[in-house]
Design an enzyme around this catalytic site. Sequence first.
Site, short mmCIF file in Angstrom:
data_model
loop_
_atom_site.label_atom_id
_atom_site.label_comp_id
_atom_site.label_asym_id
_atom_site.label_seq_id
_atom_site.Cartn_x
_atom_site.Cartn_y
_atom_site.Cartn_z
N ASP A 151 20.78 -42.83 -49.93
CA ASP A 151 19.15 -42.51 -50.19
C ASP A 151 18.93 -43.59 -51.39
O ASP A 151 20.02 -43.47 -52.20
CB ASP A 151 18.89 -41.50 -49.86
CG ASP A 151 17.39 -41.65 -48.82
OD1 ASP A 151 16.43 -42.22 -49.08
OD2 ASP A 151 17.57 -40.88 -47.73
N HIS A 225 14.90 -46.90 -48.08
CA HIS A 225 16.03 -45.63 -48.43
C HIS A 225 17.42 -46.14 -49.63
O HIS A 225 18.37 -45.46 -49.28
CB HIS A 225 16.38 -44.17 -47.59
CG HIS A 225 14.99 -44.03 -47.11
ND1 HIS A 225 14.63 -42.96 -47.76
CD2 HIS A 225 13.95 -44.53 -46.60
CE1 HIS A 225 13.49 -42.63 -47.24
NE2 HIS A 225 13.38 -43.50 -46.24
N ASP A 293 14.15 -46.42 -41.82
CA ASP A 293 13.05 -45.29 -41.38
C ASP A 293 12.46 -46.19 -42.12
O ASP A 293 12.85 -46.25 -43.58
CB ASP A 293 13.34 -43.66 -41.45
CG ASP A 293 14.54 -43.58 -42.59
OD1 ASP A 293 15.14 -44.57 -42.62
OD2 ASP A 293 13.60 -42.60 -43.49
N GLU A 294 11.03 -45.39 -43.00
CA GLU A 294 9.55 -45.90 -43.65
C GLU A 294 10.48 -46.87 -44.47
O GLU A 294 10.20 -47.21 -46.57
CB GLU A 294 10.05 -44.25 -44.59
CG GLU A 294 10.10 -43.42 -43.73
CD GLU A 294 10.36 -42.16 -45.00
OE1 GLU A 294 9.15 -41.06 -44.60
OE2 GLU A 294 11.23 -41.55 -45.26
N TRP A 360 11.93 -38.83 -34.90
CA TRP A 360 11.59 -36.98 -35.77
C TRP A 360 10.49 -37.35 -36.20
O TRP A 360 9.68 -36.25 -36.69
CB TRP A 360 12.35 -38.12 -37.04
CG TRP A 360 11.82 -39.13 -38.03
CD1 TRP A 360 12.49 -40.45 -38.12
CD2 TRP A 360 11.09 -38.78 -39.15
NE1 TRP A 360 11.33 -41.29 -38.34
CE2 TRP A 360 11.19 -40.54 -39.56
CE3 TRP A 360 10.74 -37.89 -40.03
CZ2 TRP A 360 9.81 -40.22 -40.32
CZ3 TRP A 360 9.81 -38.52 -40.75
CH2 TRP A 360 9.10 -39.32 -41.31
N TYR A 387 13.20 -29.42 -38.06
CA TYR A 387 13.80 -30.40 -39.66
C TYR A 387 13.23 -28.95 -40.51
O TYR A 387 12.72 -28.30 -40.47
CB TYR A 387 12.05 -30.94 -40.55
CG TYR A 387 12.33 -32.41 -40.03
CD1 TYR A 387 13.47 -33.40 -38.80
CD2 TYR A 387 12.46 -33.11 -41.27
CE1 TYR A 387 14.22 -34.38 -39.18
CE2 TYR A 387 12.52 -35.00 -41.44
CZ TYR A 387 13.17 -35.04 -40.13
OH TYR A 387 13.54 -36.27 -39.84
N TRP A 437 17.04 -31.82 -45.16
CA TRP A 437 16.68 -32.35 -45.73
C TRP A 437 17.60 -31.48 -47.50
O TRP A 437 16.92 -30.23 -47.08
CB TRP A 437 15.62 -33.02 -45.34
CG TRP A 437 15.66 -34.69 -44.54
CD1 TRP A 437 14.76 -33.59 -43.43
CD2 TRP A 437 15.58 -35.42 -44.47
NE1 TRP A 437 15.15 -34.73 -42.47
CE2 TRP A 437 15.84 -35.96 -42.89
CE3 TRP A 437 17.27 -36.40 -45.01
CZ2 TRP A 437 16.74 -36.91 -42.96
CZ3 TRP A 437 17.20 -37.53 -44.83
CH2 TRP A 437 16.80 -37.69 -43.32
N THR A 438 17.29 -32.32 -48.07
CA THR A 438 17.74 -31.14 -48.47
C THR A 438 17.12 -32.02 -50.61
O THR A 438 17.83 -31.32 -51.95
CB THR A 438 19.66 -31.39 -49.38
OG1 THR A 438 20.12 -32.43 -49.74
CG2 THR A 438 20.59 -30.57 -48.12
N GLU A 439 15.84 -31.39 -50.74
CA GLU A 439 15.26 -31.99 -51.22
C GLU A 439 15.25 -31.31 -52.28
O GLU A 439 14.80 -31.20 -53.90
CB GLU A 439 13.59 -32.56 -51.47
CG GLU A 439 13.68 -34.17 -50.95
CD GLU A 439 13.80 -34.45 -49.68
OE1 GLU A 439 14.96 -33.80 -49.19
OE2 GLU A 439 13.63 -35.52 -49.59
#
Length: 758
Positions: A151, A225, A293-294, A360, A387, A437-439
């Site tokens: 990412d 990403h 994605d994105e 998602w 999520y 997700w581990t932000e």
Amino acid sequence: MKRIVLILSVLLPTFCLAQQVYHIIPQPKQIVYGEGAFHLPKHWTPSKAKWLKDPTMADEAYRLSVTERDVTISASTQRGLFYGQQTLRQMVNQSDSQSLRCLNISDEPRFAYRGLMLDVVRYFIPKDEVLRIIDIAAQLKLNNLHLHLTDDNGWRMEIKKYPKLTQIGAWRVERNTLFPNRENPREGEPTPIGGFYTQKELRDIVAYAKKRHVRVIPEIEMPAHSVAAIASYPEMTCPVMGNRFIGVLPGIGGKDASIIYCAGNERVYSFLQDILDEVMSVFPSEYIHLGGDEAEKSHWKACPLCQNLMRQQGIADEEQLQGWFMDRMIRYLNAKGRKAMGWDEVTLGRPKEDITIFGWQGLGQAAVRDARETGRKFILTPARKLYLIRYQGPQWFEPYTYFGNNTLHDVYSYEPVGNDWTPQMEQQLQGIQASLWTEFCQSAADVEYLLFPRLIALADNAWRARGSGQWPAFLEALDAFLPHLEEQGMGYARSMYNISHVVTPADCVGEFRSPILLCRGKLVTELACERPDVEIRYTVNGDEPTDTSPLYCQPVTTEPGITLKAATFRDGRQQGQTLILPLVDNKATGCSILKDTSTNGLALRLTNGLHGSLRHSDFEWAGWYATDADFVVDLGSPTPIHSVTLGAIANANMTVALPREVCVYGSSDGEQFTLLGSKTLDETDIFAREATRKDIVIPLVGADSTTGLPESLPEQTSPTADKVRHIRVQALHPSNIPDGFIRGGQSPWMYFDEVIVE
Ligand code: ACM
Ligand code: ZN
């Protein structure tokens, strides 16, 4: 007397045994209890159960039979046998005597794909922790581990041909602040944070998972990403930025998150193909996830190489260019005997090749729509249900994270199949996945806290027969499972025991009513806990709640100016944390708001006597998006007032800002309003970088007439405004978030928790 006790204690184990009911997660399809018991020999383990091969059975199905003579598992495959053993293991754990009750279990999963995604980028999850998670996932009969390996914030897999991917791409600068607040790196700064798995370590993970019938699906993100890869090999992005420094991002990245692979550069394809070669040599998985994605495409629009390719190939726009890009990579995988997976934005580019889509966004509608139109296979991991980064309980008790709530019950009760689906679409749906997700994770303990117990609910949901879920029964099974999770050293959250609250002006519960107030000033507090097997007990006198405090049975009506405290209890013991609601009193408390113009529909929180926390999503904040806020508070009768204060929150990095100006008008009839005062705010306050509360005090002038605006407004305090019944508050939207902020250029929300009238 003594003799009776003795006789009872001899009889009791047998008696209990006859009553033993097993609580298995995931819930088996069918359990039929019989008479008698199988006495467990010393050192007996589930692996000692006899395996009867029944080739007529489906791959993952098993039948478990316990008789007085033996324990047998029928299954056509090792996988089915393994699942029978997992069920047996839970039964043994629940047997307080050395016996198993006679029974027959017949079981198979609802979905073939039962997944967990781990984001090992934002927080680099150590290998041993990944193995421990695989252990538990396998016990829960999950069969796919999707590893998000690359990412913007890091590259986590050793690639021998491109060593800089881990020499540079695996490491980022330290920023001792929350993910959304982290500023982009500057050239030359040290990059001590990160890590990566060697190919040997990844092979170990794959082998460990395989033994437990878990497939590991690697994800290599493209075309977006990808900043960590581009920080390592800057020539892989579009040549539109000159020689500008690009570093691995420690946070959201802002505009730098739009730095993506160049679609018009042949070297990008050979680079990615080389990487995929090594990925395929490590991961035997039939499926490789290509991200997709994105992808923000401003650089592709400006890039001569990308534009040239589009002309040459007759590609209509940049979205189709992504479709072309993905198709090319899918064909590469297919030529090597592998299949592609991707996030739901991939469907926008209308790829021609076969790809399994992960829905998602929102509730996964994009994947569902695509499946209907194209017949493609898909998996649902909707952000708004599955999520696990989201809050798992009442936000006041939770560590800071993103967005709204996905509670244990939300995950448990999620039904992926829509009422309007055709049987064909049901066939296309491969299964469901929890995505972590581990932000906001800094440690393995943080990962476990977000994973458990929700992953247990996900596993039950993915396995149990459609429509067969029973929440109270699941909770019993969960309570039986959790001690064994703990024995294995795994942490979990107890958020399911915490209390959520809604405090509303008493007369305004439900519909907005006519502006004749019957009980102005009173507040109604509703409390709820998602576990129905606890008691909620509360106090309104400031005392700590105990198991003898009043039992909460229905909404509590109180005067403001008290503190309500509540907690959950079971068997006399407190279960969750104590909820403390200081219900402050002022002239607007308990008054109605005439019309809810807020974007999030929470305008009644403005007069409920309760301040919000530093989380603008905690349901105490009325929010307006990209528009002015404008509302009228009805004080119920003409009232002398001295000041109006608007409680607000700013957090520019989360697109939340203060108004540029607040104007307060008064009226005695609800029709003719006079400006009573206004307040202009400073730019530094409006765009505070981190979550900051601000009480905006608006000085007032006299307001006893309805003759229009006063000629001038004094800067400081004011004469008394009297006979004001209606107070209109206008909070003017500020400009977009300024450049220089991570979210520069975006239109902010404004959030208010309270109108305080003195
Ligand atoms: C995603 O959450 N961007 C897949
Ligand atoms: Zn380009």
